[in-house]
Design a protein around this motif. Sequence first.
Motif, PDB file in Angstrom:
ATOM      1  N   ASP A 121      52.751   3.788 -20.742  1.00 58.39           N
ATOM      2  CA  ASP A 121      54.010   3.496 -21.415  1.00 58.39           C
ATOM      3  C   ASP A 121      54.342   4.546 -22.463  1.00 58.39           C
ATOM      4  O   ASP A 121      55.515   4.749 -22.803  1.00 58.39           O
ATOM      5  CB  ASP A 121      53.943   2.109 -22.078  1.00 58.39           C
ATOM      6  CG  ASP A 121      53.932   0.986 -21.047  1.00 58.39           C
ATOM      7  OD1 ASP A 121      54.489   1.195 -19.954  1.00 58.39           O
ATOM      8  OD2 ASP A 121      53.361  -0.084 -21.327  1.00 58.39           O
ATOM      9  N   ILE A 122      53.310   5.200 -23.005  1.00 59.98           N
ATOM     10  CA  ILE A 122      53.540   6.208 -24.044  1.00 59.98           C
ATOM     11  C   ILE A 122      54.340   7.379 -23.468  1.00 59.98           C
ATOM     12  O   ILE A 122      55.347   7.798 -24.034  1.00 59.98           O
ATOM     13  CB  ILE A 122      52.204   6.707 -24.629  1.00 59.98           C
ATOM     14  CG1 ILE A 122      51.433   5.559 -25.271  1.00 59.98           C
ATOM     15  CG2 ILE A 122      52.441   7.822 -25.646  1.00 59.98           C
ATOM     16  CD1 ILE A 122      50.041   5.931 -25.730  1.00 59.98           C
ATOM     17  N   LEU A 123      53.887   7.905 -22.327  1.00 57.25           N
ATOM     18  CA  LEU A 123      54.598   9.015 -21.698  1.00 57.25           C
ATOM     19  C   LEU A 123      56.000   8.583 -21.285  1.00 57.25           C
ATOM     20  O   LEU A 123      56.968   9.326 -21.485  1.00 57.25           O
ATOM     21  CB  LEU A 123      53.824   9.522 -20.489  1.00 57.25           C
ATOM     22  CG  LEU A 123      54.496  10.632 -19.675  1.00 57.25           C
ATOM     23  CD1 LEU A 123      54.750  11.856 -20.541  1.00 57.25           C
ATOM     24  CD2 LEU A 123      53.644  10.999 -18.463  1.00 57.25           C
ATOM     25  N   ASP A 124      56.130   7.390 -20.716  1.00 57.06           N
ATOM     26  CA  ASP A 124      57.444   6.907 -20.288  1.00 57.06           C
ATOM     27  C   ASP A 124      58.401   6.793 -21.469  1.00 57.06           C
ATOM     28  O   ASP A 124      59.582   7.159 -21.380  1.00 57.06           O
ATOM     29  CB  ASP A 124      57.310   5.547 -19.602  1.00 57.06           C
ATOM     30  CG  ASP A 124      56.554   5.640 -18.281  1.00 57.06           C
ATOM     31  OD1 ASP A 124      56.319   6.767 -17.817  1.00 57.06           O
ATOM     32  OD2 ASP A 124      56.195   4.587 -17.730  1.00 57.06           O
ATOM     33  N   SER A 174      43.192  19.500 -26.851  1.00 58.62           N
ATOM     34  CA  SER A 174      43.472  18.289 -26.082  1.00 58.62           C
ATOM     35  C   SER A 174      43.543  17.060 -26.982  1.00 58.62           C
ATOM     36  O   SER A 174      43.058  17.062 -28.109  1.00 58.62           O
ATOM     37  CB  SER A 174      42.404  18.074 -25.010  1.00 58.62           C
ATOM     38  OG  SER A 174      41.155  17.788 -25.614  1.00 58.62           O
ATOM     39  N   GLU A 175      44.158  16.034 -26.445  1.00 60.13           N
ATOM     40  CA  GLU A 175      44.248  14.729 -27.098  1.00 60.13           C
ATOM     41  C   GLU A 175      44.238  13.678 -25.995  1.00 60.13           C
ATOM     42  O   GLU A 175      44.924  13.813 -24.974  1.00 60.13           O
ATOM     43  CB  GLU A 175      45.538  14.617 -27.915  1.00 60.13           C
ATOM     44  CG  GLU A 175      45.707  13.316 -28.666  1.00 60.13           C
ATOM     45  CD  GLU A 175      44.738  13.171 -29.829  1.00 60.13           C
ATOM     46  OE1 GLU A 175      44.301  12.035 -30.109  1.00 60.13           O
ATOM     47  OE2 GLU A 175      44.430  14.195 -30.472  1.00 60.13           O
ATOM     48  N   VAL A 176      43.424  12.627 -26.169  1.00 57.01           N
ATOM     49  CA  VAL A 176      43.347  11.576 -25.149  1.00 57.01           C
ATOM     50  C   VAL A 176      44.661  10.807 -25.108  1.00 57.01           C
ATOM     51  O   VAL A 176      45.139  10.305 -26.122  1.00 57.01           O
ATOM     52  CB  VAL A 176      42.182  10.614 -25.426  1.00 57.01           C
ATOM     53  CG1 VAL A 176      42.221   9.439 -24.449  1.00 57.01           C
ATOM     54  CG2 VAL A 176      40.852  11.344 -25.303  1.00 57.01           C
ATOM     55  N   LEU A 177      45.253  10.730 -23.916  1.00 51.51           N
ATOM     56  CA  LEU A 177      46.493   9.982 -23.727  1.00 51.51           C
ATOM     57  C   LEU A 177      46.225   8.582 -23.206  1.00 51.51           C
ATOM     58  O   LEU A 177      46.815   7.610 -23.678  1.00 51.51           O
ATOM     59  CB  LEU A 177      47.410  10.734 -22.745  1.00 51.51           C
ATOM     60  CG  LEU A 177      48.711  10.029 -22.344  1.00 51.51           C
ATOM     61  CD1 LEU A 177      49.619   9.832 -23.557  1.00 51.51           C
ATOM     62  CD2 LEU A 177      49.433  10.822 -21.266  1.00 51.51           C
ATOM     63  N   VAL A 312      50.651   9.762 -29.936  1.00 54.35           N
ATOM     64  CA  VAL A 312      49.293   9.419 -29.547  1.00 54.35           C
ATOM     65  C   VAL A 312      48.323   9.470 -30.727  1.00 54.35           C
ATOM     66  O   VAL A 312      47.484   8.588 -30.897  1.00 54.35           O
ATOM     67  CB  VAL A 312      48.806  10.374 -28.427  1.00 54.35           C
ATOM     68  CG1 VAL A 312      47.335  10.142 -28.127  1.00 54.35           C
ATOM     69  CG2 VAL A 312      49.646  10.180 -27.174  1.00 54.35           C
ATOM     70  N   LYS A 313      48.448  10.502 -31.550  1.00 49.94           N
ATOM     71  CA  LYS A 313      47.504  10.686 -32.656  1.00 49.94           C
ATOM     72  C   LYS A 313      47.484   9.466 -33.565  1.00 49.94           C
ATOM     73  O   LYS A 313      48.519   8.951 -33.963  1.00 49.94           O
ATOM     74  CB  LYS A 313      47.884  11.934 -33.469  1.00 49.94           C
ATOM     75  CG  LYS A 313      47.300  13.223 -32.915  1.00 49.94           C
ATOM     76  CD  LYS A 313      47.565  14.362 -33.872  1.00 49.94           C
ATOM     77  CE  LYS A 313      46.911  15.653 -33.394  1.00 49.94           C
ATOM     78  NZ  LYS A 313      45.453  15.566 -33.446  1.00 49.94           N
ATOM     79  N   GLY A 314      46.297   9.022 -33.897  1.00 44.28           N
ATOM     80  CA  GLY A 314      46.161   7.884 -34.793  1.00 44.28           C
ATOM     81  C   GLY A 314      46.308   6.539 -34.115  1.00 44.28           C
ATOM     82  O   GLY A 314      46.090   5.493 -34.736  1.00 44.28           O
ATOM     83  N   MET A 324      50.651  -1.462 -16.769  1.00 49.07           N
ATOM     84  CA  MET A 324      50.446  -2.218 -15.539  1.00 49.07           C
ATOM     85  C   MET A 324      51.814  -2.477 -14.916  1.00 49.07           C
ATOM     86  O   MET A 324      52.457  -3.494 -15.177  1.00 49.07           O
ATOM     87  CB  MET A 324      49.720  -3.526 -15.848  1.00 49.07           C
ATOM     88  CG  MET A 324      48.349  -3.330 -16.459  1.00 49.07           C
ATOM     89  SD  MET A 324      47.188  -2.509 -15.348  1.00 49.07           S
ATOM     90  CE  MET A 324      46.916  -3.803 -14.150  1.00 49.07           C
ATOM     91  N   LYS A 325      52.258  -1.544 -14.084  1.00 46.44           N
ATOM     92  CA  LYS A 325      53.571  -1.666 -13.459  1.00 46.44           C
ATOM     93  C   LYS A 325      53.396  -2.042 -11.987  1.00 46.44           C
ATOM     94  O   LYS A 325      52.457  -1.588 -11.330  1.00 46.44           O
ATOM     95  CB  LYS A 325      54.344  -0.342 -13.571  1.00 46.44           C
ATOM     96  CG  LYS A 325      54.592   0.046 -15.013  1.00 46.44           C
ATOM     97  CD  LYS A 325      55.337   1.342 -15.100  1.00 46.44           C
ATOM     98  CE  LYS A 325      55.598   1.720 -16.557  1.00 46.44           C
ATOM     99  NZ  LYS A 325      56.280   2.989 -16.706  1.00 46.44           N
ATOM    100  N   PRO A 326      54.295  -2.830 -11.462  1.00 47.60           N
ATOM    101  CA  PRO A 326      54.158  -3.236 -10.057  1.00 47.60           C
ATOM    102  C   PRO A 326      54.323  -2.051  -9.111  1.00 47.60           C
ATOM    103  O   PRO A 326      55.090  -1.151  -9.360  1.00 47.60           O
ATOM    104  CB  PRO A 326      55.309  -4.240  -9.873  1.00 47.60           C
ATOM    105  CG  PRO A 326      56.255  -3.979 -10.991  1.00 47.60           C
ATOM    106  CD  PRO A 326      55.469  -3.407 -12.112  1.00 47.60           C
ATOM    107  N   ARG A 327      53.525  -2.075  -8.030  1.00 51.87           N
ATOM    108  CA  ARG A 327      53.653  -1.041  -7.002  1.00 51.87           C
ATOM    109  C   ARG A 327      54.946  -1.230  -6.246  1.00 51.87           C
ATOM    110  O   ARG A 327      55.364  -2.341  -5.971  1.00 51.87           O
ATOM    111  CB  ARG A 327      52.498  -1.130  -5.993  1.00 51.87           C
ATOM    112  CG  ARG A 327      51.292  -0.325  -6.353  1.00 51.87           C
ATOM    113  CD  ARG A 327      50.264  -0.421  -5.245  1.00 51.87           C
ATOM    114  NE  ARG A 327      50.729   0.218  -4.036  1.00 51.87           N
ATOM    115  CZ  ARG A 327      50.658   1.512  -3.816  1.00 51.87           C
ATOM    116  NH1 ARG A 327      50.187   2.307  -4.742  1.00 51.87           N
ATOM    117  NH2 ARG A 327      51.051   2.035  -2.689  1.00 51.87           N
TER     118      ARG A 327
END
Length: 330
Positions: A121-124, A174-177, A312-314, A324-327
């Motif tokens: 959801d963060i990227l979206d 890098s940063e964990v997404l 993302v940071k913090g 969790m999006k439906p296929r």
Amino acid sequence: MPPSRPDDHAFDRLSHDLDWNLLRTFMVIVQEGSITGAAARLYITQPAVSLALKRLEERLGRRLIDRGAGKFRVTAAGDVVFNEVVEVFGAVSRLGSLVRDVKEEVTGHVRILMTSRIQTDILDYVLRTFHQRYPQVTTRIDVMASADVHIALQQRVGSFGICLMREPIPGLTSEVLVHQTYRLYCGPDHHLFGKKDINLAELRHDNFVSFTSDQIDGALSPLALFRAREGFAGRVIGASANLEEVRRMIVCGLGIGPLPEHIAARDVDAGLLWELPPYEGIAPVDVHIIWNPDGRFNRAERAFIDELVGHVKGRPVEERVPSMKPRESP
């Protein structure tokens, strides 16, 4: 004797050549009501103020102030000039706040190098809000294997990517997404499909389907280490760099294989996949935002990466989870 009136050509030159300091000095003279007061406020000498007024009158060809012994009166021409100068000064004074309130238009092209089926959801959210804020920016998402993303960034072919990363890569930041967990699954044709309480030993001789990066030195090395640790002796009979194709081979019965639990969840509910032990999962495999700090970012890419990393940071680990999006139906 009043200053001579300039002709039309002189007025044209005046609009280009008039010194703003002369106008400002005149404004202060009128506001203070005296040459002396204006000199004190401007921190200059009285002769300098008088000279500035004289030069302005000569440029305009009008007497602006009648002055003499005990006399100080702004003329009609002086009133006109004063009112205009006050308007100009007010506009100039507002420039700072006006510029601060203006949102600079960002244009350009954002290219994202990304592995397949990243669900977050963060990227979206960042994609959506960034487009709303900068509608002139164009976006391209190139899907490729994580190893290819790493190489492209090291060679500065791309500016940033979203992919798996086994360990820190020299020269890249890098940063964990997304924190995700891989589990084992089988398709409907597998002999263990639908069976509960399966012992891990029952899987050790089954054929395996996995990712091309499922190698000891690959981005999915935790999967290779799991197979080695648990003594899996079956053949790796199918492999792909594309998550969707790995899923396809598992569903079609080529062998058992690993998938991120959030990707497999809908297929499990639909009866297309069955979860196998270990039920706690094989391994956590994080998705990273990776960029080259020395890369040649354009303004659009710099704005996008700053916004994405800023979201993302913090952020706590439990919030960096897949969406969790439906296929979609095939």
